[in-house]
Design an enzyme around this catalytic site. Structure first.
Site, PDB file in Angstrom:
ATOM      1  N   ASP A   1       1.193  -5.774   7.961  1.00  0.00           N
ATOM      2  CA  ASP A   1      -0.048  -4.567   7.996  1.00  0.00           C
ATOM      3  C   ASP A   1      -1.151  -5.592   7.850  1.00  0.00           C
ATOM      4  O   ASP A   1      -1.536  -6.284   6.825  1.00  0.00           O
ATOM      5  CB  ASP A   1       0.280  -3.756   6.612  1.00  0.00           C
ATOM      6  CG  ASP A   1      -0.814  -2.771   6.344  1.00  0.00           C
ATOM      7  OD1 ASP A   1      -1.878  -3.214   6.524  1.00  0.00           O
ATOM      8  OD2 ASP A   1      -0.617  -1.653   5.844  1.00  0.00           O
TER       9      ASP A   1
ATOM     10  N   PHE B   1       0.762  -1.100   0.004  1.00  0.00           N
ATOM     11  CA  PHE B   1       0.019   0.044  -0.047  1.00  0.00           C
ATOM     12  C   PHE B   1       0.774   1.332   0.106  1.00  0.00           C
ATOM     13  O   PHE B   1       2.007   1.266   0.598  1.00  0.00           O
ATOM     14  CB  PHE B   1      -0.809  -0.115   1.229  1.00  0.00           C
ATOM     15  CG  PHE B   1      -2.109   0.979   1.208  1.00  0.00           C
ATOM     16  CD1 PHE B   1      -3.014   0.782   0.371  1.00  0.00           C
ATOM     17  CD2 PHE B   1      -1.838   2.076   2.070  1.00  0.00           C
ATOM     18  CE1 PHE B   1      -3.913   1.846   0.280  1.00  0.00           C
ATOM     19  CE2 PHE B   1      -2.780   3.161   1.817  1.00  0.00           C
ATOM     20  CZ  PHE B   1      -3.938   2.991   0.869  1.00  0.00           C
TER      21      PHE B   1
ATOM     22  N   TYR C   1     -11.661   0.702   9.846  1.00  0.00           N
ATOM     23  CA  TYR C   1     -12.713   1.167   9.291  1.00  0.00           C
ATOM     24  C   TYR C   1     -13.163   0.197   8.010  1.00  0.00           C
ATOM     25  O   TYR C   1     -14.180   0.551   7.324  1.00  0.00           O
ATOM     26  CB  TYR C   1     -12.546   2.607   8.689  1.00  0.00           C
ATOM     27  CG  TYR C   1     -11.112   2.840   8.180  1.00  0.00           C
ATOM     28  CD1 TYR C   1     -10.740   2.371   6.803  1.00  0.00           C
ATOM     29  CD2 TYR C   1     -10.253   3.552   9.047  1.00  0.00           C
ATOM     30  CE1 TYR C   1      -9.416   2.637   6.455  1.00  0.00           C
ATOM     31  CE2 TYR C   1      -9.183   3.758   8.356  1.00  0.00           C
ATOM     32  CZ  TYR C   1      -8.825   3.457   7.297  1.00  0.00           C
ATOM     33  OH  TYR C   1      -7.351   3.742   6.940  1.00  0.00           O
ATOM     34  N   LYS C   2     -12.559  -0.803   7.863  1.00  0.00           N
ATOM     35  CA  LYS C   2     -12.967  -1.845   6.822  1.00  0.00           C
ATOM     36  C   LYS C   2     -13.746  -2.821   7.508  1.00  0.00           C
ATOM     37  O   LYS C   2     -15.027  -2.712   7.834  1.00  0.00           O
ATOM     38  CB  LYS C   2     -11.501  -2.455   6.221  1.00  0.00           C
ATOM     39  CG  LYS C   2     -10.575  -1.237   5.581  1.00  0.00           C
ATOM     40  CD  LYS C   2      -9.364  -2.007   4.957  1.00  0.00           C
ATOM     41  CE  LYS C   2      -8.208  -0.890   4.492  1.00  0.00           C
ATOM     42  NZ  LYS C   2      -8.585  -0.006   3.542  1.00  0.00           N
TER      43      LYS C   2
ATOM     44  N   ARG D   1     -12.493  -3.106  -7.791  1.00  0.00           N
ATOM     45  CA  ARG D   1     -12.363  -4.146  -6.736  1.00  0.00           C
ATOM     46  C   ARG D   1     -13.629  -4.388  -6.301  1.00  0.00           C
ATOM     47  O   ARG D   1     -14.493  -3.439  -6.019  1.00  0.00           O
ATOM     48  CB  ARG D   1     -11.521  -3.578  -5.536  1.00  0.00           C
ATOM     49  CG  ARG D   1     -10.073  -3.442  -5.836  1.00  0.00           C
ATOM     50  CD  ARG D   1      -9.407  -3.184  -4.738  1.00  0.00           C
ATOM     51  NE  ARG D   1      -9.772  -2.106  -3.792  1.00  0.00           N
ATOM     52  CZ  ARG D   1      -9.126  -1.752  -2.684  1.00  0.00           C
ATOM     53  NH1 ARG D   1      -8.285  -2.284  -2.044  1.00  0.00           N
ATOM     54  NH2 ARG D   1      -9.873  -0.849  -1.932  1.00  0.00           N
TER      55      ARG D   1
END
Length: 415
Positions: free
Chosen positions: A212, A135, A237-238, A386
């Site tokens: 991560d 990322f 938050y995912k 995605r």
């Protein structure tokens, strides 16, 4: 006469009827609407109970207890919620996980602390190993820390439809390696790394490894203690449904906590928080990872979702996730392959996380068109759409409706 469309509709209904987790969909605000949400891997839907939690907190704790709330419970929330994440989500014993800053800040703290500790123990260890498709934040931080601390970056050039392999990590690590940084699930392809094996390879080279967990916490199995993790950071938050900007969590293995000196020295990480002393003395244990005042309101929805994950169990969530992504890939083969769309994620479920990436040159325009139709995937260059399928809030019927919309958008834009 039964059509292929009828068969797909029937198949989705059959899968939903057999899904033991289907009732949990009602726990999420908006799941009952016709909107198709394919972006749970970027921002999860809010829980209904979190709306109640936040309202109650404003009226009763913040409004009723005011500053007394810190003494009564708030000071300990980062550790209580951290331990709950450890217990139910990442397989960590108490006292090793804390919730507090943003993902970027926690990544900086832990990578920098690990690099400094390794360099102090062995001046030859000057490299931070990371892959070229990690990322962006992870890559940017590693470059910055290497420049700041007189180190260098060792890049692993990976296939964007996959991720870091064992052979690649062995080739990239050695006596110069200080820290390895890898995402358990690649943000672009959804590739699921073999975290246990890669951790062992890093340790064989004498390196520390930071995982991560942003795309994995709450969607796939994580066993931080059993797999020998040194450090980990994950967002909330995912799949932990904490809401936009919700604070991240950090894991530091107990045996490392006294060795690492985190670089952002703030009052909340001191041995005596209210001593207000003339100098900084780090707290023992996981508290030393904290810096400033914890974002209490941002933690509350995370606590609600972690409680729900504890109730359901990660194995059941993972089983549903695999079923959803298998269904999405089968639909891509049936509906999208004739239009030139390819699947840019691993087809082997053992190597795939909770999202599927569909590749086509027109996907940026397709994504923009879908958003106007209340079908919400996200886009990642180059040409990747995605499909993020959050297991507890996504149905098979919703997945089918979204994939049909993707087919129609690609067909319209390319015709």
């Amino acid at each position: 006469m039964t059509t292929i469309a009828d068969e797909l509709t029937a198949r989705a209904a059959e899968l939903d009827a057999a899904d033991p987790l289907a009732p949990y969909r009602d726990a999420f605000i908006g799941a009952e609407s016709p909107l198709v949400y394919f972006d749970g891997n970027s921002l999860g839907r809010p829980l209904r109970r979190s709306a109640e939690t936040l309202g109650r907190f404003v009226h009763e704790e913040w409004g009723g207890r005011l500053i007394r709330g810190w003494d009564e419970s708030w000071m300990e929330l980062p550790f209580r919620i951290g331990d709950a994440i450890g217990r139910s989500v990442i397989g960590a014993a108490p006292g090793q996980t804390v919730i507090g800053d943003s993902t970027t800040v926690l990544l900086y703290k832990l990578i920098r602390a690990a690099f400094d500790a390794q360099r102090a123990a062995d001046p030859a260890r000057v490299e931070i190993v990371i892959d070229t498709d990690n990322f962006p934040t992870d890559r940017y931080l590693v470059e910055g820390i290497a420049a700041e601390r007189g180190g260098r970056v060792r890049w692993i050039d990976v296939d964007r439809s996959a991720g870091v392999s064992a052979a690649q990590l062995r080739d990239a690590t050695g006596p110069a390696t200080a820290v390895v940084v890898i995402s358990q699930i690649a943000y672009r392809s959804g590739y699921l790394a073999d975290a246990e094996a890669l951790t062992r390879i890093a340790h064989d080279a004498g390196a520390l490894i930071l995982w991560d967990l942003c795309h994995s916490a709450g969607s796939v199995a994580v066993q931080a203690d059993a797999w020998g993790f040194d450090l980990a950071v994950g967002c909330t938050y995912k799949y932990l449904n904490g809401g936009p900007g919700a604070p991240a969590f950090a894991y530091v293995a107990e045996h490392l906590q006294s060795r690492l000196a985190q670089p952002i020295q703030g009052w909340m990480g001191t041995a005596d928080v209210f001593a207000m002393g003339p100098g900084y003395t780090p707290a023992p244990g996981i508290r030393r990872v904290l810096s400033g005042t914890p974002p209490i309101i941002g933690m509350l929805p995370v606590r609600d979702m972690v409680d729900l994950i504890a109730e359901v169990g990660v194995p059941a969530i993972r089983e549903k996730s695999v079923a959803l992504t298998e269904f999405a890939i089968a639909l891509a083969d049936d509906l999208l392959a004739p239009l030139g769309v390819t699947v840019a994620s691993p087809r082997d479920a053992a190597e795939r996380g909770g999202h599927v990436t569909l590749q086509h040159p027109s996907m940026r325009d397709v994504t923009a068109r879908l958003w106007t139709q209340d079908v919400i995937p996200d886009y990642r260059d180059p040409g990747g759409l995605r499909i993020g399928l959050s297991p507890l809030s996504t149905s098979f019927a919703e997945t089918l409706a979204g994939m049909r919309a993707v087919r129609d958008a690609v067909s319209t834009i390319t015709s």
